[in-house]
Design an enzyme around this catalytic site. Structure first.
Site, PDB file in Angstrom:
ATOM      1  N   GLY A 172       0.775  -1.236   0.000  1.00 24.97           N
ATOM      2  CA  GLY A 172       0.000   0.000   0.000  1.00 24.97           C
ATOM      3  C   GLY A 172       0.803   1.281   0.000  1.00 24.97           C
ATOM      4  N   SER A 173       2.061   1.241  -0.468  1.00 25.57           N
ATOM      5  CA  SER A 173       2.837   2.487  -0.418  1.00 25.57           C
ATOM      6  C   SER A 173       2.291   3.522  -1.403  1.00 25.57           C
ATOM      7  CB  SER A 173       4.325   2.223  -0.668  1.00 25.57           C
ATOM      8  OG  SER A 173       4.553   1.803  -1.983  1.00 25.57           O
ATOM      9  N   ASN A 174       1.747   3.078  -2.531  1.00 25.28           N
ATOM     10  CA  ASN A 174       1.137   4.044  -3.463  1.00 25.28           C
ATOM     11  C   ASN A 174      -0.153   4.612  -2.888  1.00 25.28           C
ATOM     12  OD1 ASN A 174       2.607   4.364  -6.158  1.00 25.28           O
ATOM     13  ND2 ASN A 174       2.744   2.161  -5.769  1.00 25.28           N
ATOM     14  N   MET A 209      -3.599  -6.987  -7.682  1.00 26.15           N
ATOM     15  CA  MET A 209      -2.998  -8.032  -8.507  1.00 26.15           C
ATOM     16  C   MET A 209      -4.027  -8.940  -9.187  1.00 26.15           C
ATOM     17  SD  MET A 209      -0.076  -7.186  -8.733  1.00 26.15           S
ATOM     18  CE  MET A 209       1.424  -6.554  -8.064  1.00 26.15           C
ATOM     19  N   HIS A 246       2.096   0.866 -12.896  1.00 29.62           N
ATOM     20  CA  HIS A 246       2.855  -0.358 -13.167  1.00 29.62           C
ATOM     21  C   HIS A 246       4.354  -0.026 -13.187  1.00 29.62           C
ATOM     22  CE1 HIS A 246       3.681  -4.336 -14.644  1.00 29.62           C
ATOM     23  NE2 HIS A 246       4.489  -3.804 -15.542  1.00 29.62           N
TER      24      HIS A 246
HETATM   25  C1  GAR Z   1       3.884  -1.159  -7.265  1.00 37.71           C
HETATM   26  O1  GAR Z   1       5.249  -1.173  -7.617  1.00 37.71           O
HETATM   27  C2  GAR Z   1       3.000  -1.200  -8.493  1.00 37.71           C
HETATM   28  O2  GAR Z   1       3.549  -0.513  -9.571  1.00 37.71           O
HETATM   29  C3  GAR Z   1       2.933  -2.683  -8.753  1.00 37.71           C
HETATM   30  O3  GAR Z   1       2.778  -3.250  -7.490  1.00 37.71           O
HETATM   31  C4  GAR Z   1       3.485  -2.455  -6.530  1.00 37.71           C
HETATM   32  C5  GAR Z   1       2.553  -2.184  -5.390  1.00 37.71           C
HETATM   33  O4  GAR Z   1       3.230  -1.538  -4.359  1.00 37.71           O
HETATM   34  N1  GAR Z   1       1.850  -3.012  -9.642  1.00 37.71           N
HETATM   35  C6  GAR Z   1       1.928  -3.932 -10.584  1.00 37.71           C
HETATM   36  O5  GAR Z   1       2.902  -4.643 -10.764  1.00 37.71           O
HETATM   37  C7  GAR Z   1       0.701  -4.035 -11.472  1.00 37.71           C
HETATM   38  N2  GAR Z   1       0.916  -4.952 -12.511  1.00 37.71           N
HETATM   39  P1  GAR Z   1       2.423  -0.840  -3.185  1.00 37.71           P
HETATM   40  O6  GAR Z   1       1.448  -1.870  -2.610  1.00 37.71           O
HETATM   41  O7  GAR Z   1       3.488  -0.491  -2.191  1.00 37.71           O
HETATM   42  O8  GAR Z   1       1.711   0.368  -3.729  1.00 37.71           O
END
Ligand code: GAR
Length: 198
Positions: A14-16, A94, A113
């Protein structure tokens, strides 16, 4: 001020989502986070939603691994509509979305992505870029369609791959870029929403 009501979907750390919620809290983003949904019961993204006081829910995904059970996807549409969401931001979600969601939110679902799409869709894109011997990779925000990590590209940021990069060092540098890019794109969409031009 007219705020764009957003929903965030994620499966992991969940950092985004945190970057988006911080953007809202600091006033940089004229959005209203209405709901955070995860297909993983104990995903940290749900804790982050709680930390920011955002309504949140676990959605049991059903028996498939890479998509939601159709009934679960219908349920997701109901939850997001019930919360008044007008833009859905995938943040490490995902599972591939299909008709129920894409018909309910046409051109209103975006994803981030960790590669320069169309290169390296799919899992662990930073590892794919390293294995391919790329010199540059990055991250992409795009509109979502029924294909994996596919759809009209909105914005990208580049990251140089260093000779001593490990998968971890590269992914963490890409994530720093993601945390700038995703809120910036959403801020732009908020602006368009305010001008009734989303
Ligand atoms: C992120 O790097 C995002 O770009 C990737 O999952 C990670 C989630 O990180 N998404 C994909 O690969 C989509 N195909 P987060 O949970 O820390 O936000």
């Amino acid at each position: 001020m007219k705020r764009l009501p957003i929903g965030i979907l994620g499966s992991g750390k969940g950092s985004n989502a945190r970057a988006i919620l911080e953007g809202i809290r600091s006033g940089k983003l004229a959005a209203d986070a209405r709901l955070v949904v995860s297909d993983v019961l104990d995903a940290p993204i749900l804790d982050i939603a709680r930390e920011f006081g955002v309504p949140n829910a676990f959605l049991p995904p059903g028996r498939f691994r890479t998509r939601l059970e159709p009934e679960a996807e219908d349920q997701l549409v109901k939850m997001l509509r019930g919360a008044g969401v007008e833009l859905v931001a995938l943040a490490g979600f995902m599972r591939v979305l299909h008709e129920p969601m894409l018909n309910a939110f046409p051109r209103r679902v975006i994803n981030i992505h960790p590669s320069l799409l169309p290169k390296f869709p799919g899992l662990e894109a930073w590892k794919q870029a390293l294995a391919a011997g790329e010199k540059v990779t990055g991250c992409t925000v795009h509109y979502v369609d029924e294909k994996i990590d596919h759809g009209r590209i909105v914005a990208q940021r580049e990251a140089t791959i260093l000779p001593n990069d490990t998968p971890e060092s590269l992914h963490s540098r890409i994530q720093i870029l993601e945390h700038e890019l995703y809120p910036a794109v959403i801020a732009e969409l908020c602006e368009r929403y305010r001008e009734a031009n989303l």
